[in-house]
Scaffold this active site. Structure first.
Site, short mmCIF file in Angstrom:
data_model
loop_
_atom_site.label_atom_id
_atom_site.label_comp_id
_atom_site.label_asym_id
_atom_site.label_seq_id
_atom_site.Cartn_x
_atom_site.Cartn_y
_atom_site.Cartn_z
N CYS B 28 0.80 -1.38 0.08
CA CYS B 28 -0.04 0.11 -0.03
C CYS B 28 1.01 1.22 -0.15
CB CYS B 28 -1.11 0.05 1.18
SG CYS B 28 -1.41 1.73 1.86
N CYS B 31 0.32 3.78 2.69
CA CYS B 31 0.98 3.15 4.07
C CYS B 31 2.39 3.38 3.98
CB CYS B 31 0.85 1.36 4.17
SG CYS B 31 -0.75 1.05 4.18
#
Lengths: 622, 102
Positions: B28, B31
């Site tokens: 991600c 993230c």
């Protein structure tokens, strides 16, 4: 293919149109043109292929009546231009891929018919699926639709023929102005899915008369005030929340003269709809100024409510909506249902308006049709409709006077977009513009995210109702934000010459606070990312393809400063689809728009991809 | 203090004081960016908060317990109890504000 980023500079549409006009006028000036042998320029402003300029001179000043002949004697469009010796006439309402017959008739004198051959209609013209109307209601007015998915702004005549189309994705409301031009959102996306750079004031030829850049961008709706200034939906410049600010633009300069922030009269998170998100807490999709009460009426999709605020103070006057889940201190703004007649509250509604006698209309999408998650309806079980309410502010009561659409159920259901129009008492238009099917039933997911899926079918149904009778119904393929009935020509010349004016200013593109401490690796961005940078006069647009999960940040760097712009590679980037027209089919495609406003100097453009900072070989001067 | 933890350590260490749990995924982009933001937050907040990073895939039971449906998700706990939650990539000021208001 080489490593790096391909670069191009793109002149504004305004500038390209100005150049095209200068070239056209030069050609006309160099020849001798008469009514019998006029100068003809098809699509003179580059974006309306169903328009032309016909120009010629007469010895005496004379008025000229132009008739664009309809097919089979149906659908003639006629306009008379004022007396002149040099006639530069905008021709509107041509058919695509057709030898259009256009009569030029001099006042009280001779006439001559010319043929204007147009190109075939483009693939981005919506397909007509069905049309039913009554012969007695035929008129020269067209039904205009503005885009929400890939098909572009188009107008159909009462026979279902396409008579107007723009080939650039200008979007949202098409607001006719007192001078006959219209205001529409530019094609210049600032940030998906929320807002565009501003507004164009355009003629029906597609010529930009004025471009308004708005610091917080533009979305959904705008209207002209009595003094000519423009009320516009925008964002706050901090962009922490979206779709909750309204501004009044000075018509001449484009400067902001007044601002209303809805966070001053409502608390984000109160009375949330099914589509609510903390950032897009109100989702303002319509505005209406009512001079009788000197107030602004607004439609908040993500609070399931139409609200009214005082023009001077911004104070909340009232709320039309289901009062469930709203806190106690807001209950006094809600209305009690009057009488035992059929009544439904609006849910995630669009397109509110105030009728001349104070009625409130909207397109009630009915998405979720409840404020309680446990009671949310599936789209297939809900309904959408046009609805007219009468409110009494003294007794704080509300009555539902009229509705159209509930009886059609799923077939007329739009989970998003749509509008209504009021023509006179008991004469309305209802546009269900966001109908989406997945297989046999209404789709439970937005079609814009499912484009290319063969099970998805998107449609738009526009209905005109007079005294309870449907006098016009048009079904077209695709989704369309709004529909409205308008004539192509206004009184007078219809073609102001000269370069379009740029007004207002762009906002500063928000940067990411945290920068990644990393040195350039000295390599150019690999070609596999297919990166392109297009510079414009006031911003640049970076496009590339990245895989989901990659960390990407675009950097502007020089010896004194560095600016970072985070680029999300998430698959599900969007919580709303206000400008679904610009959704990329491949979710790996990313677009970043950076305004030059707020930046001073020349910057190297670099791109961080995960653990490497790449050069692009491009420098941008701001 | 910012550290990567697993479920057991998180359960033991999150019962006292302010703890900011970051449920993230290695697949991600936001993230990954949030990791840099949290490093900045850690510098700004010092001992006021313990920042614990939890790999969503390696701590699925805990993620389920907290009802995590997307990542990154930040959960601020005070003496073991959740007091605030932010989903999606956040900027440093929003996170610092949340911690200061706790």
């Amino acid at each position: 293919m080489t490593e790096g980023v391909s670069y191009s500079f793109c002149e504004s549409l305004r500038s390209r149109q100005a150049e095209a006009e200068r070239s056209m006028l030069k050609e006309f000036a160099q020849g001798v043109y008469t009514p019998e042998k006029p100068y003809i320029k098809l699509n003179p402003y580059l974006i309306n292929p169903l328009s032309a300029v016909v120009a010629f001179c007469t010895k005496e000043e004379t008025a000229v009546t132009v008739t664009i002949f309809g097919k089979e004697n149906k659908g003639n469009i006629v306009h008379t231009f004022p007396r002149k010796k040099e006639h530069i006439l905008p021709i509107l309402g041509l058919y695509g891929g057709y030898d259009n017959q256009v009569e030029l008739r001099l006042y009280g004198g001779r006439s001559h018919t010319i043929t204007i051959r147009t190109e075939e209609l483009s693939e981005r013209v919506p397909k007509l699926l069905s049309l039913n109307t009554e012969p007695e209601y035929i008129s020269e007015d067209l039904i205009f639709v503005t885009p929400s998915l890939s098909a572009l702004a188009t107008a159909f005549d009462r026979f279902g023929e396409v008579r107007w189309h723009l080939t650039v994705p200008v979007i949202f409301e098409m607001a006719r102005l007192k001078n006959g031009n219209f205001l529409i959102g530019t094609e210049r996306v600032m940030q998906m899915p929320y807002y565009m750079s501003g507004l164009y004031e355009m003629t029906m030829m597609g010529k930009i008369v004025k471009e308004y850049s708005i610091p917080g961008g533009y979305h959904h709706d705008q209207c002209e005030m009595e003094d000519g200034n423009i009320l516009v939906l925008t964002e706050g410049e901090s962009y922490e929340t979206v779709e909750d600010v309204i501004v009044l633009l000075d018509r001449e300069t484009g400067e902001i003269r007044k601002t209303w922030d809805l966070k001053d009269c409502l608390i984000p998170g109160e009375g949330p709809s099914g589509g609510y998100t903390p950032r897009d807490w109100f989702h303002n999709n319509a505005l209406w100024y009512d001079k009788h009460t000197h107030s602004i009426t607004l439609s908040g999709r993500h609070v399931d409510a139409i609200i009214n605020i005082d023009y001077e103070t911004g104070a909340l006057n009232w709320i039309i909506g289901d009062p469930e889940t709203w806190p106690a201190d807001k209950q006094k703004y809600f209305f009690q249902i009057k009488g035992g007649k059929d009544f439904d509250w609006p849910y995630e509604q669009h397109g509110c308006l105030v009728t001349p006698n104070g009625g409130i209309m909207c397109f009630d999408n009915g998405h979720y049709r409840s404020k309680i998650p446990e009671k949310f309806l599936l789209n297939r079980d809900s309904f959408s409709r046009g609805v007219l309410y009468q409110i009494d502010r003294e007794t704080m009561t509300i009555e539902q006077l009229w509705q159209y659409g509930k009886e059609r159920g799923e077939e007329f259901f739009s989970s998003y977009i749509g509008n209504v129009e009021w023509y006179k008492e008991d004469h309305y238009l209802v546009h269900s513009g966001g109908i989406q099917y997945y297989g046999e039933h209404a789709s439970e997911k937005p079609a814009a995210l499912l484009q290319g899926d063969p099970n998805v079918r998107s449609e738009s149904i526009t209905v005109e109702i007079l005294h309870g009778k449907v006098i016009f119904e048009m079904k077209i393929e695709g989704n369309f934000y709004r529909a409205k009935k308008m004539a192509l020509y206004k009184e007078g010349e219809n073609l102001p010459l000269g370069e379009g004016i740029l007004a207002g200013r762009m906002g500063v593109t928000p940067e990411f606070d945290t920068l990644i401490p990393m040195e350039s690796c000295g390599e150019l961005l690999p070609y596999r990312y297919e990166a392109k940078l297009t510079e414009e006069e006031d911003r640049f647009v970076f496009k590339a393809i990245f895989e989901g999960g990659q960390m990407v940040m675009l950097m502007l760097e020089n010896e004194e400063e560095e600016h970072g712009y985070f680029i999300s590679t998430s698959k599900n980037k969007f919580n709303a689809l206000c400008c679904g027209t610009f959704i990329e089919k491949d979710p790996r495609n990313i677009t970043l728009n950076v305004n030059k406003a707020g930046l001073t100097g020349t910057f190297d453009v670099r791109v961080i991809v995960d653990d490497k900072k790449y050069d692009t070989g491009i420098r941008i001067a701001c | 203090m910012l550290k990567e933890v697993m479920e057991d350590e998180f359960r033991q260490s999150s019962q006292k004081g302010l703890v900011l749990a970051d449920f993230y995924s290695t697949a991600c982009g936001p993230c990954k960016m949030l990791a840099f933001v949290l490093a900045d937050v850690d510098k700004a907040c010092g001992d006021k908060v313990s920042i614990m990073k939890l790999d969503f895939d390696k701590n699925r039971a805990l993620a389920e317990e907290f009802g995590i449906t997307s990542y990154p998700t930040l959960i601020l706990l005070k003496d073991g109890k959740e007091i605030k939650r932010l989903t999606g990539l956040q900027q440093k000021p929003a996170i610092v504000k949340m911690i200061e208001e706790a």
